[in-house]
Design an enzyme around this catalytic site. Structure first.
Site, PDB file in Angstrom:
ATOM      1  N   SER A 130       4.719   0.865  -3.159  1.00  0.00           N
ATOM      2  CA  SER A 130       4.642  -0.122  -4.229  1.00  0.00           C
ATOM      3  C   SER A 130       5.680   0.138  -5.307  1.00  0.00           C
ATOM      4  CB  SER A 130       3.243  -0.087  -4.866  1.00  0.00           C
ATOM      5  OG  SER A 130       3.205  -0.840  -6.061  1.00  0.00           O
ATOM      6  N   GLU A 132       5.101  -0.111  -8.257  1.00  0.00           N
ATOM      7  CA  GLU A 132       4.415   0.565  -9.364  1.00  0.00           C
ATOM      8  C   GLU A 132       4.805   2.039  -9.446  1.00  0.00           C
ATOM      9  OE1 GLU A 132       2.114  -0.488 -11.722  1.00  0.00           O
ATOM     10  OE2 GLU A 132       2.453  -2.572 -11.139  1.00  0.00           O
ATOM     11  N   TYR A 154      -3.301   4.236  -9.220  1.00  0.00           N
ATOM     12  CA  TYR A 154      -2.810   3.530  -8.048  1.00  0.00           C
ATOM     13  C   TYR A 154      -1.380   3.951  -7.722  1.00  0.00           C
ATOM     14  CZ  TYR A 154      -0.873  -0.383  -5.323  1.00  0.00           C
ATOM     15  OH  TYR A 154      -0.229  -1.148  -4.383  1.00  0.00           O
TER      16      TYR A 154
END
Length: 331
Positions: A130, A132, A154
């Site tokens: 990801s 992120e 996450y």
């Protein structure tokens, strides 16, 4: 690149948005598709049903965080390719459920890699990473060499899984790679994701609802793409002669405020009249600006996003309007 004829893919996380679109894509190019579910008896398989492919997919039950379950499933299926798309997928939820998030992403990825190694299979492995993981990169466009600075449980879990994949690739010569995907949307997104939340609320308001849309930080900036395109990039990664990791994105970044304004204006509404910024919805830590440089994917995978954020919004609005007209409520 490899030939895709007579291949068997195991999609771990087939009940999610990406899993359903990937299953459709692989079926279209001649794959046998097996999908795993934690509880195959209770899952609704809504995405597969919406795409009308449930009957063409074999479903097996597997618990990704249980090594024995993973080992038995992979040993039985003997897939040519494994796509690891499972795990807790919400950044916001990860702050409330950090340990579950870590286990569902990091432990599960480790179980899959170790099962492939233990069984001495030639299976090719794709891991869903990801954007992120990059955190705030000072507004710079992140590529495959940009350092990770995760700012949520996450992102920490995804970063750990990324390095675990890299380690197994180097230490055991596994064909294992990670796709570092930036935000990608579709009608299969649950409404807990902000894009679907915005579109669904805007349409209800346009149809007469007096509700007010509650949002957190609308100044954040993201690269939003179209999920059905991104699964093609996943497949292309596993067809290369040598494994590598890739950033997958459109290369265009806009603010959430812009996304909201564009959505409401498409329905003839001024978003300021219907939206409240609710500070209780702010995350403990968040990324201000997320930008991508997907040039490597274009060069080595011959993949480039064709659907921009404007079209993403138009398609989501069209779907939501049709869904409400047919069912009377927002899905």
């Amino acid at each position: 690149m490899q030939n895709s004829i007579a291949k068997r893919a195991l999609i771990i996380g087939i009940t999610g948005q990406d899993g359903a679109y990937l299953a459709r894509h692989l079926l279209e190019i001649g794959y046998e598709v097996v999908g795993s579910s934690r509880d195959a008896r209770s899952s609704s398989f809504g995405g597969l049903k919406m795409l009308r492919i449930l009957e063409r997919v074999k479903i097996v039950q597997m618990a990704p965080t249980d090594f024995r379950s993973v080992l038995q499933t992979i040993s039985s299926v003997r897939p040519t390719e494994i796509y690891n798309l499972s795990g807790q997928s919400s950044v916001a939820v990860s702050f409330d459920q950090p340990i579950e998030t870590l286990e569902s992403v990091l432990v599960a990825t480790g179980n899959m890699l170790e099962a492939i190694r233990f069984l001495a299979l030639e299976t090719r492995f794709y891991n869903a990473c990801s954007s992120e993981c990059f955190g705030d990169a000072d507004g710079e466009a992140a590529d495959e060499n940009t350092p990770f600075h995760p700012q949520s449980p996450y992102a920490v879990a995804k970063a750990g899984a990324f390095w675990l994949v890299a380690n197994y690739r180097q230490a055991y010569n596994l064909f294992a790679c990670s796709g570092i995907l930036f935000n990608h949307e579709s009608p299969l997104r649950p409404e807990r994701f902000v894009t679907r939340k915005v579109v669904a609320a805007a349409i209800r308001i346009a149809r007469g609802s007096e509700e007010r849309l509650q949002l957190g930080n609308v100044s954040i900036e993201r690269d939003w793409g179209w999920a059905p395109e991104y699964v093609d990039a996943m497949h292309r990664m596993l067809q290369l002669d040598e494994p590598s990791d890739f950033v997958v994105a459109t290369g265009r970044t806009v603010s959430l405020g812009w996304f909201v304004e564009r959505t409401f204006s498409a329905l003839g509404l001024a978003w300021q009249d219907h939206v409240d910024v609710n500070h209780h919805l702010l995350r403990p830590s968040d990324i201000s600006v997320s930008r991508a440089n997907p040039v490597l994917a274009e060069r080595l995978l011959d993949w480039k996003a064709k659907v921009t954020v404007d079209t993403v919004i138009d398609r989501l609005v069209e779907y939501e309007q049709k869904n409400i007209s047919q069912n009377g409520v927002s899905a």
